[in-house]
Scaffold this motif. Sequence first.
Motif, PDB file in Angstrom:
ATOM      1  N   THR A 263      -4.156  -5.533  -0.809  1.00  0.00           N
ATOM      2  CA  THR A 263      -5.364  -6.147  -1.049  1.00  0.00           C
ATOM      3  C   THR A 263      -5.188  -7.886  -0.895  1.00  0.00           C
ATOM      4  OG1 THR A 263      -4.687  -6.266  -3.559  1.00  0.00           O
ATOM      5  CG2 THR A 263      -6.378  -4.780  -2.735  1.00  0.00           C
ATOM      6  N   LEU A 264      -3.647  -8.124  -1.106  1.00  0.00           N
ATOM      7  CA  LEU A 264      -3.377  -9.556  -0.810  1.00  0.00           C
ATOM      8  C   LEU A 264      -2.574  -9.647   0.349  1.00  0.00           C
ATOM      9  CD1 LEU A 264      -2.135 -10.711  -4.273  1.00  0.00           C
ATOM     10  CD2 LEU A 264      -4.132 -11.130  -3.352  1.00  0.00           C
ATOM     11  N   ASN A 265      -2.506 -10.528   1.186  1.00  0.00           N
ATOM     12  CA  ASN A 265      -1.646 -10.863   2.508  1.00  0.00           C
ATOM     13  C   ASN A 265      -0.181 -11.015   1.981  1.00  0.00           C
ATOM     14  OD1 ASN A 265      -0.964 -13.806   2.511  1.00  0.00           O
ATOM     15  ND2 ASN A 265      -3.301 -13.684   2.536  1.00  0.00           N
ATOM     16  N   LEU A 269       0.839 -13.370  -1.491  1.00  0.00           N
ATOM     17  CA  LEU A 269       1.701 -12.519  -2.666  1.00  0.00           C
ATOM     18  C   LEU A 269       2.896 -13.244  -2.982  1.00  0.00           C
ATOM     19  CD1 LEU A 269       1.997 -10.157  -4.260  1.00  0.00           C
ATOM     20  CD2 LEU A 269       2.940  -8.969  -2.450  1.00  0.00           C
ATOM     21  N   LEU A 270       3.660 -13.958  -1.763  1.00  0.00           N
ATOM     22  CA  LEU A 270       4.753 -14.638  -1.896  1.00  0.00           C
ATOM     23  C   LEU A 270       4.602 -16.000  -2.833  1.00  0.00           C
ATOM     24  CD1 LEU A 270       6.548 -14.236   1.407  1.00  0.00           C
ATOM     25  CD2 LEU A 270       7.483 -13.347  -0.528  1.00  0.00           C
ATOM     26  N   PHE A 306       9.653 -10.460  -4.325  1.00  0.00           N
ATOM     27  CA  PHE A 306      10.089 -11.364  -3.566  1.00  0.00           C
ATOM     28  C   PHE A 306      10.852 -10.652  -2.176  1.00  0.00           C
ATOM     29  CE2 PHE A 306      10.874 -15.414  -6.132  1.00  0.00           C
ATOM     30  CZ  PHE A 306       9.710 -15.958  -5.620  1.00  0.00           C
ATOM     31  N   TRP A 307      12.040  -9.668  -2.746  1.00  0.00           N
ATOM     32  CA  TRP A 307      12.732  -9.143  -1.456  1.00  0.00           C
ATOM     33  C   TRP A 307      11.907  -8.232  -0.448  1.00  0.00           C
ATOM     34  CZ3 TRP A 307      18.147 -10.143  -1.035  1.00  0.00           C
ATOM     35  CH2 TRP A 307      18.672  -9.122  -0.266  1.00  0.00           C
ATOM     36  N   PRO A 308      11.335  -7.155  -0.950  1.00  0.00           N
ATOM     37  CA  PRO A 308      10.555  -6.420  -0.216  1.00  0.00           C
ATOM     38  C   PRO A 308       9.376  -6.975   0.712  1.00  0.00           C
ATOM     39  CG  PRO A 308      10.015  -5.773  -2.482  1.00  0.00           C
ATOM     40  CD  PRO A 308      11.084  -6.780  -2.320  1.00  0.00           C
TER      41      PRO A 308
END
Length: 417
Positions: A263-265, A269-270, A306-308
């Motif tokens: 749902t978010l790009n 998200l970052l 963050f990481w993935p």
Amino acid sequence: MNPHRQSSMLFRICCIALTVTAMTFAIRAGILTQLSSEFALSDNQLGWVNAMAFLGFPVATLFGGLVYNSLGAKKLLIIAFSCHLLGLLLTLSAEGFYGLLISTFFIGFANGAVEAGCNPLIAAAYPDKKTIMLNRFHVWFPGGIVIGALASQLLTQLGFGWQTQIAIMLVPTLVYGMLTFRQAFPPILDQQVSTRSNVAALISPLFIFMAICMTLTATTELGTQQWIERILGASGASPMLIMALITGIMALGRYFSAFLVTTLNPVGLLLGSAIVASLGIYSMSWATGGYVYVAAILFALGVTYFWPTMLGFVAEQMPQTGALGLAVMGGVGMFGVSIWNPIIGSWIDTARENSSQLSSNPELAAGQSVLASLSIFPVLLVIAFSLLLIYMRKQNAKSARPAKSEPQTHHGEDYAA
């Protein structure tokens, strides 16, 4: 063995290996005070010990990324097992600062070899659901930290020393080592993109920008957690329970990440994660008692993706970097943490010295001061990801102009939404 059963067993081996990786992180964080007391180490020296783990990791991922096609996952996992076993035994026999440096480097190298060997192995074992299974695999990093943090907390309360906490990691290490030796691995498939092409793609401005951001996201997440016991030891809350709480939330968030990912790009998200992480670290810099747990929840929600998501962005937007690009991103993140660890240790030493003259509780004041300094990292990320969001919207607009009537079907590129 049929292919489905083989894939399931390989996945289990990888998950156990990653659990060991996470336990080394959590238990090392839990025994820093005991190491400081027994070996008369300053926080700056503890920072150098921590740095060796984060330095060994990128060395191994870079090595593994370059030789994966010739060695294969099984040999990389055997290397990881050997270095885990050697590092843990050397830690148990360490007699001072330099012994801890050497043993911790071997453990860090083993952790990086696990990452370099397992990621492409899982992608090959599950070609139709790579993203889903890689997300489930990476659940076991925060999941393993929960196991390690709770084990460290329990053993400390029962009066066991740091040697016992190190020794318990030998059990899962031996398990995944024996399974690796016994299990048949699939043959290595020919790669469609050469390593030389991968290397050429790594020098693009966007990849370099993301690599720099990776050092900040990794330090925000791992730098803060690695020092959680020293920073929050006087806050009135249990540091190891806080670590278990943070990583438990992260494990759940990553396991059920499909909704947010779809749902978010990735950049949105970052950016949202950076904002929440900033608020979380800032809240921990003044919270005491039960409020520390509330601030920790906020911090956990910020660093979960963050990481993935950083790896996912590179895989989607820069596929020409290949597996080497993902290995370099992970290595750069850990290398950044290795650089900042001694600096964070120095911050703690300096803050404690200054607070001893100005505060009735210098340990608490020092921890809060260091957390305030650590909040700089996610604040910089808010700026960086805001700029990245603007850039990606412009790129998306440019690519949409020649074919406005065609629907956008490639997941993760609709940054104008």
